[in-house]
Design a protein around this motif. Sequence first.
Motif, PDB file in Angstrom:
ATOM      1  N   LEU A  54      16.478  28.798-103.293  1.00 22.65           N
ATOM      2  CA  LEU A  54      15.494  27.911-103.903  1.00 22.65           C
ATOM      3  C   LEU A  54      15.870  27.619-105.348  1.00 22.65           C
ATOM      4  O   LEU A  54      15.863  26.462-105.798  1.00 22.65           O
ATOM      5  N   LEU A  55      16.226  28.663-106.072  1.00 19.64           N
ATOM      6  CA  LEU A  55      16.539  28.505-107.496  1.00 19.64           C
ATOM      7  C   LEU A  55      17.755  27.608-107.704  1.00 19.64           C
ATOM      8  O   LEU A  55      17.846  26.877-108.690  1.00 19.64           O
ATOM      9  N   GLN A  56      18.685  27.662-106.747  1.00 15.04           N
ATOM     10  CA  GLN A  56      19.937  26.918-106.915  1.00 15.04           C
ATOM     11  C   GLN A  56      19.880  25.496-106.359  1.00 15.04           C
ATOM     12  O   GLN A  56      20.832  24.737-106.513  1.00 15.04           O
ATOM     13  N   ASP A  57      18.766  25.152-105.738  1.00 10.55           N
ATOM     14  CA  ASP A  57      18.663  23.826-105.123  1.00 10.55           C
ATOM     15  C   ASP A  57      18.111  22.831-106.149  1.00 10.55           C
ATOM     16  O   ASP A  57      16.924  22.875-106.489  1.00 10.55           O
ATOM     17  N   PRO A  58      18.943  21.900-106.636  1.00 10.64           N
ATOM     18  CA  PRO A  58      18.466  20.971-107.677  1.00 10.64           C
ATOM     19  C   PRO A  58      17.374  20.042-107.193  1.00 10.64           C
ATOM     20  O   PRO A  58      16.651  19.442-108.002  1.00 10.64           O
ATOM     21  N   ALA A  59      17.236  19.921-105.884  1.00 11.80           N
ATOM     22  CA  ALA A  59      16.189  19.046-105.348  1.00 11.80           C
ATOM     23  C   ALA A  59      14.800  19.678-105.466  1.00 11.80           C
ATOM     24  O   ALA A  59      13.790  18.992-105.297  1.00 11.80           O
ATOM     25  N   ARG A  60      14.754  20.991-105.722  1.00  6.28           N
ATOM     26  CA  ARG A  60      13.451  21.673-105.821  1.00  6.28           C
ATOM     27  C   ARG A  60      12.967  21.614-107.258  1.00  6.28           C
ATOM     28  O   ARG A  60      13.539  22.270-108.135  1.00  6.28           O
ATOM     29  N   THR A  61      11.931  20.832-107.489  1.00  7.02           N
ATOM     30  CA  THR A  61      11.471  20.616-108.857  1.00  7.02           C
ATOM     31  C   THR A  61      10.001  21.002-109.030  1.00  7.02           C
ATOM     32  O   THR A  61       9.369  20.601-110.009  1.00  7.02           O
ATOM     33  N   GLU A  62       9.465  21.779-108.063  1.00  8.26           N
ATOM     34  CA  GLU A  62       8.079  22.209-108.236  1.00  8.26           C
ATOM     35  C   GLU A  62       7.947  22.995-109.545  1.00  8.26           C
ATOM     36  O   GLU A  62       8.880  23.659-109.978  1.00  8.26           O
ATOM     37  N   LEU A  63       6.742  22.927-110.112  1.00  3.11           N
ATOM     38  CA  LEU A  63       6.497  23.576-111.399  1.00  3.11           C
ATOM     39  C   LEU A  63       6.917  25.044-111.367  1.00  3.11           C
ATOM     40  O   LEU A  63       7.569  25.531-112.291  1.00  3.11           O
ATOM     41  N   ALA A 113      10.378  29.697-112.672  1.00  2.00           N
ATOM     42  CA  ALA A 113      11.214  30.840-112.280  1.00  2.00           C
ATOM     43  C   ALA A 113      12.587  30.736-112.950  1.00  2.00           C
ATOM     44  O   ALA A 113      13.101  31.712-113.507  1.00  2.00           O
ATOM     45  N   ARG A 114      13.165  29.540-112.913  1.00  2.00           N
ATOM     46  CA  ARG A 114      14.468  29.353-113.579  1.00  2.00           C
ATOM     47  C   ARG A 114      14.363  29.654-115.069  1.00  2.00           C
ATOM     48  O   ARG A 114      15.238  30.290-115.662  1.00  2.00           O
ATOM     49  N   GLN A 115      13.264  29.199-115.663  1.00  2.00           N
ATOM     50  CA  GLN A 115      13.056  29.382-117.103  1.00  2.00           C
ATOM     51  C   GLN A 115      12.927  30.867-117.462  1.00  2.00           C
ATOM     52  O   GLN A 115      13.520  31.342-118.434  1.00  2.00           O
ATOM     53  N   LEU A 116      12.163  31.594-116.653  1.00  2.00           N
ATOM     54  CA  LEU A 116      11.993  33.028-116.913  1.00  2.00           C
ATOM     55  C   LEU A 116      13.338  33.748-116.826  1.00  2.00           C
ATOM     56  O   LEU A 116      13.637  34.633-117.632  1.00  2.00           O
ATOM     57  N   LEU A 117      14.148  33.356-115.838  1.00  2.00           N
ATOM     58  CA  LEU A 117      15.463  33.995-115.692  1.00  2.00           C
ATOM     59  C   LEU A 117      16.388  33.613-116.845  1.00  2.00           C
ATOM     60  O   LEU A 117      17.137  34.447-117.357  1.00  2.00           O
TER      61      LEU A 117
END
Lengths: 311, 311
Positions: A69-78, A83-87
Amino acid sequence: MAQGRVLVVAATHGNERNAPWLLEQWRQRPQQLASAGVDLALEIGNPEALAANRRYIDRDLNRSFAPDLLQDPARTELEVQRARQLLAQFGPEGHQPCSVAIDLHSTTSAMGNSLVVYGRRPPDLALAAGVQARLGLPVYLHEADAVQTGFLVERWPTGLVIEVGPVPQGLVSASICRQTQLALEACLAVLAEARAGQLRLPEALCVHRHCGSVDLPRHGDGTPAAALHPQRQHRDWRPLADGDPLFWCADGTVTRFAPGAMTQPSGANPAARWPVFINEAAYGEKGIAFSLCVRERWPCEPGWIDALAAL
Amino acid sequence: MAQGRVLVVAATHGNERNAPWLLEQWRQRPQQLASAGVDLALEIGNPEALAANRRYIDRDLNRSFAPDLLQDPARTELEVQRARQLLAQFGPEGHQPCSVAIDLHSTTSAMGNSLVVYGRRPPDLALAAGVQARLGLPVYLHEADAVQTGFLVERWPTGLVIEVGPVPQGLVSASICRQTQLALEACLAVLAEARAGQLRLPEALCVHRHCGSVDLPRHGDGTPAAALHPQRQHRDWRPLADGDPLFWCADGTVTRFAPGAMTQPSGANPAARWPVFINEAAYGEKGIAFSLCVRERWPCEPGWIDALAAL
């Protein structure tokens, strides 16, 4: 990675309001939290959901940390973006890297003061065993459930969830706050002991290992045909006996427990008799009336302490 | 107005899910509800909020029945429109006119099974006294609070709220459902008795009369500086003594009860010692940690029964 900074997350779910209230108190007066000398990063998991007093905005943040999910650029849900930001900020390779994540949750279930561990990573087991030795907290070990993945703490080298209940969503309860703080302080003390080479673990860790979940009976259109039976309410951690009532229909009909017959994915295990997360309000949409565990005693291994001390 | 049809409303608040679940069962199997021969209209108050599992969408539906609001064409919030719609359909002059409204609610407070009455209309008092004589339910009498107006049942000739708790928002609890049904059936039985000329009331009605509400201590920015003290949690209907702990700060500071010093609008009444709606999750945004009542004994008047029988 900076040696040892611990990420403490509150409001991963925005309607679990005890931990974020506490976190705000600790920010204003850091001396109120006994941190055992551990360097902390205090962070609100989902600020937008907290402001809206909702569990999440687009999707459950605590199911949004799956690598795919994190690596899929098509997933842009808030929540995927958060999650990406926290990591990026606090992940092991982040700007303010943390090696441990403690995620503070509350529940409408009568879980008491408890720990949730994901899988069998040695440092997680050391941390859980150390806290269990201090406070006697029960441990729910979650693994091998394909319909429940992407938990926050799995993306840090070690980490666990502190889960306290029962408390309604949207509400601050002083006793829930006290229990949350007690468990967090125990985690930090155990970690500090491990780093100082002073941690001693008990002979064994008692875990309630997740086997699967049980849904309410439902009508063809998906609406619930029954409610949890009143004899099950607030009976988390107490084993079911054959024939115990589980569900209650308004016409008085009762569905009873038949071991091994009702859980997914591994419901065939007749020893899966320990229910947890009974009638958690947020799990209705997940099709979970409660989950079932086997209770196991795992001898503590010396390597666990070393793994925790290294973080 | 059709003689005697009773409007039963569930999910006036969309995250109070016990009553709408029950209502769905009654629609499917009407014989499950002992209606005492009374003609019923069963209605979901706020279907959009129910679908969203939120108390409301734009504003609290149960504060949207004030005549000024209903008559103002500039007010187009979803709940104001829904209030107009409910009145157009089920109001005393509506297409399917109802003379009585029973509004089914649940709360995170430990109100038990209880009744809420708005003001001192004789048929409301007859209904409450009849139910209290049958089931012993406590009665919260709400009046004279300018910051809390526009309740649904006020727009029908008679009506009251059945309020059951504690139960988290978003959750169905079998015992909350049972209590809700028991109280509703008692209301219908009392109404049927009144119409049959057979209602006998007790000597007196015991009411807890609203005097005002108490908010949490707050910081300058409006965030709560304290939580409800654990000794107050789930102690609804139990009188406060001077000096009883009310609020708890994370640093251990405790705020204590000083009668007459803390309530609005009529806080000067030193007899206002009975707390209700303690730590109701939905009232945080209203600035209410709990409300305070005086407990009074009102002799039942013969005219009350006649007023109820006429509806």
